[in-house]
Design an enzyme around this catalytic site. Structure first.
Site, short mmCIF file in Angstrom:
data_model
loop_
_atom_site.label_atom_id
_atom_site.label_comp_id
_atom_site.label_asym_id
_atom_site.label_seq_id
_atom_site.Cartn_x
_atom_site.Cartn_y
_atom_site.Cartn_z
N ASP A 189 -15.06 24.72 -51.05
CA ASP A 189 -15.12 24.17 -49.70
C ASP A 189 -13.66 24.02 -49.25
OD1 ASP A 189 -16.02 22.74 -47.39
OD2 ASP A 189 -15.44 20.89 -48.43
N ASP A 191 -12.29 21.76 -46.17
CA ASP A 191 -11.88 20.43 -45.72
C ASP A 191 -12.02 19.39 -46.82
OD1 ASP A 191 -11.46 21.60 -43.30
OD2 ASP A 191 -13.24 20.78 -42.34
#
Length: 409
Positions: A189, A191
């Site tokens: 991922d 963020d």
């Protein structure tokens, strides 16, 4: 005539020639070597050798003691019954699990609690080795679980998760064997995982709506909002923002500590590395180029006349979409999902981590920690390497070979 077992344990400063001197002494007595184990801890050598001898073990003991004295090493020799019951018996079986313990610091008290909890459920520690001393202290423990049943596996994981939360350590449990080092693809991922902070909040700051965006983001990460709905609501707040801001935000991104080292090391090992993000391709593409990533999936912002319209175009990469993307990339590289690793921090990563052979929750919300195979709570992404069996020494040796300077303070 049956052989007499003799256990020889040599300790002292690690130096060249200790093993050759010891085995030269053993050769003179025509012994059978049954087992050997050697470790070096902070420059101190511990070398254990179990042998069988047909006659005169006392003469062997005298020779070994003289040989080790010649190289200024300490030695303990135990003969026959002094070793314990049935020293000729082979090990019961190979270790069933590998337990990785990470701490900053890793105190003796905390480790004792981990060891006691394993002992309380009948788990035997076979070997322990150091895998990291920076930025966290890491130990890799090979253990044996009686029965090797799903129930025993679950009991071990539950017990260690409980004690880890109480003593402030990260503890990862994996099955031992070749599959542990057979991982070939990793997806991150973006963020608050590969980079610090949330990109959409940075965009919101430029639009003057950061508090509103953050409020929606936090609700979505806690699993209180459908991700697609939250994305639509947040992007709508960005309507009218100049598209040039996307490049400004991309240039200002700060990688999570250890991110560059992690990607560089895994690519050396032949991993396919990429990102699957609920963020935006126009920002993610900068990361792909900077880190040399192999693949990426993210959302596309609509831009008209050089400004954001406040809408997303195309298929949304949401919670389900992240898992779909992982499967697509695994298929493209012909890599089974069992050999894939997914790393994330929020509820929208649940499906992706569940689909991967190993799901790693990185400083994650409770909803993700509950379904992940491993949860890491220290803010260093290179802890993922230690969970995968890569040691800090291996990382630094490879960096040195490539002419890179150590990042240690």
């Amino acid at each position: 005539m049956s052989q007499t077992p003799v256990l020889i344990t040599t300790t002292g400063p690690d130096k060249t020639g200790v093993s050759s001197v010891l085995f030269a002494a053993l050769t003179k007595h025509d012994v059978d070597v049954l087992d050997v184990e050697q470790v070096v801890i902070r420059g101190q050598l511990v070398l254990g050798v179990l042998v069988g001898i047909d006659s005169d073990p006392e003469a062997l003991q005298e020779s070994v003691e003289q040989a080790m004295a010649s190289v200024a090493m300490n030695v303990e020799v135990r003969i026959g019954s002094a070793i314990g019951d049935n020293p000729f018996a082979p090990d019961h079986h190979g270790s069933t699990h590998v337990v990785v313990v990470l701490g900053r610091p890793l105190s003796a008290r905390a480790f004792t609690d981990v060891a006691r909890r394993m002992a309380s459920i009948g788990v035997n520690i076979d070997t322990i080795r150091s895998i990291a001393d920076y930025p966290v202290t890491g130990l890799e423990i090979h253990v044996s679980v009686a029965g090797e049943t799903p129930e025993a596996d679950a009991q071990l994981r539950t017990a260690l998760a409980d004690v880890a939360s109480k003593v402030g350590l990260d503890v990862a449990v994996e099955h031992a064997g070749i599959a542990r080092r057979a991982k070939r693809l990793i997806v991150f991922d973006v963020d608050s995982t590969l980079v610090q902070g949330e990109v959409i909040e940075m965009l919101g700051a430029h639009a003057g709506v950061e508090p509103q965006v953050r409020e929606i983001t936090e609700a979505a990460m806690r699993g209180e909002l459908n991700f697609t709905e939250s994305l639509v609501r947040r992007v709508a707040l960005l309507a009218g923002l100049p598209a040039t801001v996307l490049d400004e935000v991309a240039a200002s991104l700060e990688l999570t500590a250890g991110a560059r080292t992690t990607v560089r090391t895994l690519k050396r090992l032949g991993y396919r590395c990429g990102v699957v993000s609920g963020g935006f391709t126009s920002v993610i593409n900068h990361l792909v180029e900077d880190l040399g990533l192999d693949f990426a999936a993210a959302n596309e912002l609509e831009i008209v006349d050089g400004r954001l319209t406040g809408r997303v175009v195309g298929e949304v990469v949401d919670r389900a979409g992240k898992a779909v993307a992982l499967r697509r990339f695994a298929s493209e590289y012909d890599i089974p999902l069992s050999q894939c690793v997914a790393v994330g921090d929020g509820a929208n990563d649940i499906d992706m981590l569940s689909a991967a052979g190993m799901g790693v929750a990185f400083n994650a919300k409770p909803a993700l920690r509950e379904v992940a195979d491993t949860a890491l709570s220290h803010p260093y992404l290179d802890a993922v390497l230690f969970v995968l069996g890569v040691t800090r020494a291996e990382v630094e040796a490879a960096d040195a070979a490539d002419g890179l300077t150590s990042l240690r303070p």
